[in-house]
Scaffold this motif. Sequence first.
Motif, mmCIF file in Angstrom:
data_model
loop_
_atom_site.group_PDB
_atom_site.id
_atom_site.type_symbol
_atom_site.label_atom_id
_atom_site.label_comp_id
_atom_site.label_asym_id
_atom_site.label_seq_id
_atom_site.Cartn_x
_atom_site.Cartn_y
_atom_site.Cartn_z
ATOM 1 N N GLY A 32 0.795 -1.223 0.000
ATOM 2 C CA GLY A 32 0.000 0.000 0.000
ATOM 3 C C GLY A 32 0.823 1.266 0.000
ATOM 4 N N LEU A 33 2.128 1.144 -0.196
ATOM 5 C CA LEU A 33 3.017 2.311 -0.131
ATOM 6 C C LEU A 33 2.665 3.337 -1.207
ATOM 7 C CD1 LEU A 33 5.554 3.450 1.327
ATOM 8 C CD2 LEU A 33 6.926 2.373 -0.474
ATOM 9 N N ARG A 34 2.603 4.608 -0.790
ATOM 10 C CA ARG A 34 2.273 5.678 -1.732
ATOM 11 C C ARG A 34 3.413 6.684 -1.915
ATOM 12 N NH1 ARG A 34 -3.126 8.043 0.632
ATOM 13 N NH2 ARG A 34 -2.925 9.431 -1.159
ATOM 14 N N ALA A 35 4.276 6.825 -0.903
ATOM 15 C CA ALA A 35 5.356 7.810 -1.029
ATOM 16 C C ALA A 35 6.532 7.427 -0.147
ATOM 17 C CB ALA A 35 4.859 9.204 -0.655
ATOM 18 N N ILE A 36 7.736 7.742 -0.629
ATOM 19 C CA ILE A 36 8.978 7.579 0.122
ATOM 20 C C ILE A 36 9.611 8.946 0.270
ATOM 21 C CG2 ILE A 36 11.348 6.733 -0.016
ATOM 22 C CD1 ILE A 36 10.290 4.224 -1.352
ATOM 23 N N ALA A 37 9.895 9.347 1.510
ATOM 24 C CA ALA A 37 10.568 10.615 1.781
ATOM 25 C C ALA A 37 12.044 10.346 2.015
ATOM 26 C CB ALA A 37 9.950 11.290 2.998
ATOM 27 N N SER A 38 12.889 10.924 1.170
ATOM 28 C CA SER A 38 14.337 10.766 1.323
ATOM 29 C C SER A 38 14.821 11.577 2.519
ATOM 30 C CB SER A 38 15.044 11.242 0.054
ATOM 31 O OG SER A 38 16.451 11.220 0.218
ATOM 32 N N LEU A 39 15.819 11.041 3.210
ATOM 33 C CA LEU A 39 16.406 11.759 4.339
ATOM 34 C C LEU A 39 17.438 12.796 3.898
ATOM 35 C CD1 LEU A 39 16.909 8.937 6.992
ATOM 36 C CD2 LEU A 39 15.162 10.712 6.966
ATOM 37 N N GLY A 40 17.763 12.825 2.626
ATOM 38 C CA GLY A 40 18.755 13.780 2.141
ATOM 39 C C GLY A 40 18.305 14.424 0.850
ATOM 40 N N ALA A 41 19.131 15.357 0.363
ATOM 41 C CA ALA A 41 18.792 16.067 -0.865
ATOM 42 C C ALA A 41 18.849 15.144 -2.072
ATOM 43 C CB ALA A 41 19.741 17.250 -1.055
ATOM 44 N N GLY A 42 19.776 14.205 -2.075
ATOM 45 C CA GLY A 42 19.897 13.275 -3.189
ATOM 46 C C GLY A 42 18.846 12.183 -3.123
ATOM 47 N N VAL A 43 18.395 11.747 -4.293
ATOM 48 C CA VAL A 43 17.414 10.654 -4.343
ATOM 49 C C VAL A 43 17.909 9.513 -5.219
ATOM 50 C CG1 VAL A 43 15.398 12.088 -3.838
ATOM 51 C CG2 VAL A 43 16.166 11.824 -6.211
ATOM 52 N N ASP A 44 19.184 9.519 -5.580
ATOM 53 C CA ASP A 44 19.715 8.458 -6.436
ATOM 54 C C ASP A 44 19.591 7.087 -5.779
ATOM 55 O OD1 ASP A 44 21.940 10.180 -5.078
ATOM 56 O OD2 ASP A 44 22.772 8.144 -5.107
ATOM 57 N N HIS A 45 19.602 7.049 -4.435
ATOM 58 C CA HIS A 45 19.467 5.776 -3.727
ATOM 59 C C HIS A 45 18.119 5.128 -3.988
ATOM 60 C CE1 HIS A 45 16.771 7.398 -0.525
ATOM 61 N NE2 HIS A 45 17.363 8.533 -0.845
ATOM 62 N N ALA A 46 17.130 5.925 -4.395
ATOM 63 C CA ALA A 46 15.788 5.401 -4.657
ATOM 64 C C ALA A 46 15.470 5.325 -6.146
ATOM 65 C CB ALA A 46 14.746 6.269 -3.952
ATOM 66 N N MET A 47 16.436 5.654 -6.980
ATOM 67 C CA MET A 47 16.179 5.717 -8.414
ATOM 68 C C MET A 47 16.749 4.532 -9.178
ATOM 69 S SD MET A 47 14.375 8.319 -9.334
ATOM 70 C CE MET A 47 13.788 9.931 -8.766
ATOM 71 N N ARG A 48 17.210 3.504 -8.491
ATOM 72 C CA ARG A 48 17.741 2.344 -9.192
ATOM 73 C C ARG A 48 16.626 1.690 -10.010
ATOM 74 N NH1 ARG A 48 19.768 1.690 -4.065
ATOM 75 N NH2 ARG A 48 18.522 -0.187 -3.627
ATOM 76 N N PRO A 49 16.909 1.321 -11.247
ATOM 77 C CA PRO A 49 15.862 0.763 -12.115
ATOM 78 C C PRO A 49 15.137 -0.415 -11.469
ATOM 79 C CG PRO A 49 17.855 1.188 -13.377
ATOM 80 C CD PRO A 49 18.213 1.418 -11.932
ATOM 81 N N GLY A 50 13.815 -0.341 -11.480
ATOM 82 C CA GLY A 50 13.005 -1.425 -10.963
ATOM 83 C C GLY A 50 12.858 -1.483 -9.460
ATOM 84 N N LEU A 51 13.499 -0.543 -8.731
ATOM 85 C CA LEU A 51 13.458 -0.601 -7.266
ATOM 86 C C LEU A 51 12.109 -0.137 -6.716
ATOM 87 C CD1 LEU A 51 14.887 -1.046 -4.527
ATOM 88 C CD2 LEU A 51 15.651 1.347 -4.664
ATOM 89 N N ILE A 52 11.677 1.045 -7.126
ATOM 90 C CA ILE A 52 10.467 1.634 -6.568
ATOM 91 C C ILE A 52 9.259 1.209 -7.394
ATOM 92 C CG2 ILE A 52 9.319 3.770 -5.908
ATOM 93 C CD1 ILE A 52 11.889 3.152 -4.355
ATOM 94 N N PRO A 53 8.229 0.678 -6.756
ATOM 95 C CA PRO A 53 7.040 0.239 -7.501
ATOM 96 C C PRO A 53 6.368 1.416 -8.217
ATOM 97 C CG PRO A 53 7.041 -0.654 -5.264
ATOM 98 C CD PRO A 53 8.135 0.370 -5.321
ATOM 99 N N PRO A 54 5.719 1.158 -9.337
ATOM 100 C CA PRO A 54 4.980 2.225 -10.042
ATOM 101 C C PRO A 54 3.945 2.859 -9.108
ATOM 102 C CG PRO A 54 5.131 0.237 -11.384
ATOM 103 C CD PRO A 54 5.626 -0.141 -10.021
ATOM 104 N N GLY A 55 3.770 4.152 -9.251
ATOM 105 C CA GLY A 55 2.779 4.856 -8.455
ATOM 106 C C GLY A 55 3.273 5.350 -7.113
ATOM 107 N N VAL A 56 4.497 4.983 -6.736
ATOM 108 C CA VAL A 56 5.068 5.448 -5.470
ATOM 109 C C VAL A 56 5.912 6.687 -5.742
ATOM 110 C CG1 VAL A 56 6.586 4.899 -3.532
ATOM 111 C CG2 VAL A 56 5.076 3.131 -4.485
ATOM 112 N N GLU A 57 5.570 7.797 -5.090
ATOM 113 C CA GLU A 57 6.308 9.045 -5.280
ATOM 114 C C GLU A 57 7.577 9.044 -4.428
ATOM 115 O OE1 GLU A 57 5.463 10.809 -7.597
ATOM 116 O OE2 GLU A 57 3.328 11.218 -7.723
#
Length: 332
Positions: A77-102
């Motif tokens: 049911g995840l809808r959003a992930i808030a990064s703890l830092g300015a960079g978001v590359d840790h969450a941008m790996r291909p296929g990591l974050i499910p579609p629809g999750v901001e």
Amino acid sequence: MASASAQLHQAPPGAPSVAGPGQVLLHCNWLNKQLWFDQLTAAGMPVAWPEDIRDWSSIQYAVGWNFTPEVLAKMPGLRAIASLGAGVDHAMRPGLIPPGVEILRIVDPLMAQRMATWVMWAVVNFQRKMDLYARAQAERRWDKTIENLKPWDNGEVRVGIMGYGVMGQAAAGLLRAAGYDVAAWARSPHDSADIKVFSGRESLRSFVERTDVLVCLLPLTAETEGIISAQLLTWLPRGAGVVNAARGKHLDEAALLAAIDSGHVAGAVLDVFATEPLPADSPLWAHPKIRITPHVSSITDVPNAVAQITENYQRLVAGEPLLRVANKSVGY
């Protein structure tokens, strides 16, 4: 029976209430992770460590860094992930974050100021040959010949900043105010009345060729990984310096060492590395022409970040549009 840490997840008396569905996952192994937990809890967020999640299927909002596929798979049911830092590359790996999750960024002027100050120090360190002065001090040697009695003045130093987002603009502004000859390079066009901004791969070589101190502040994406390559280093004027405060994977470390040892590049100041912590056997540690800091150029300001993370949680609960949403198509 609830664990002792689970009991800490309750907001303290008097904390603002944020009514929301289920717990909020806090996924973090940083040294100051308890500070994050305490401040998010004080802000009224029902944060919990992974081991204390009661119902993974109810989680709609997660906060953290370096999420794993295994953890994400537990939260349908995840809808959003808030990064703890300015960079978001840790969450941008291909296929990591499910579609629809901001993916939500931190945009903090104080972090930008910290980065700009660190970059200024790195430029001055190279410009005024401060490492050589430090060596002379260690040898108790009074040496006025290090700069040949003629400092390299600010207006003569051509600084090139790769990346012209919040961090890049802050660094460019501070350097320009101090009289440096500043230009920037970005992947897409930017309007700037103050400095020349090169854009696109076709202008990268021209940008590098006019640069005495190359500063990397780019977001890490598939397009920018490895951008400071052996070839790019040959485009720098002989005797140029390299500064990297973005991500370690932007830089070919072996190519940098070769360029320094050949004399083409005069030195480097590095805050980020392909592997962190930097392994003890890395040749970067002992190189006399490389200055190292341990990824501290712009530490996240926890109170400001907590305010932004909490604001977006409240907006999610209220069904309002989220703020500072990363663009997955460009990677930041």
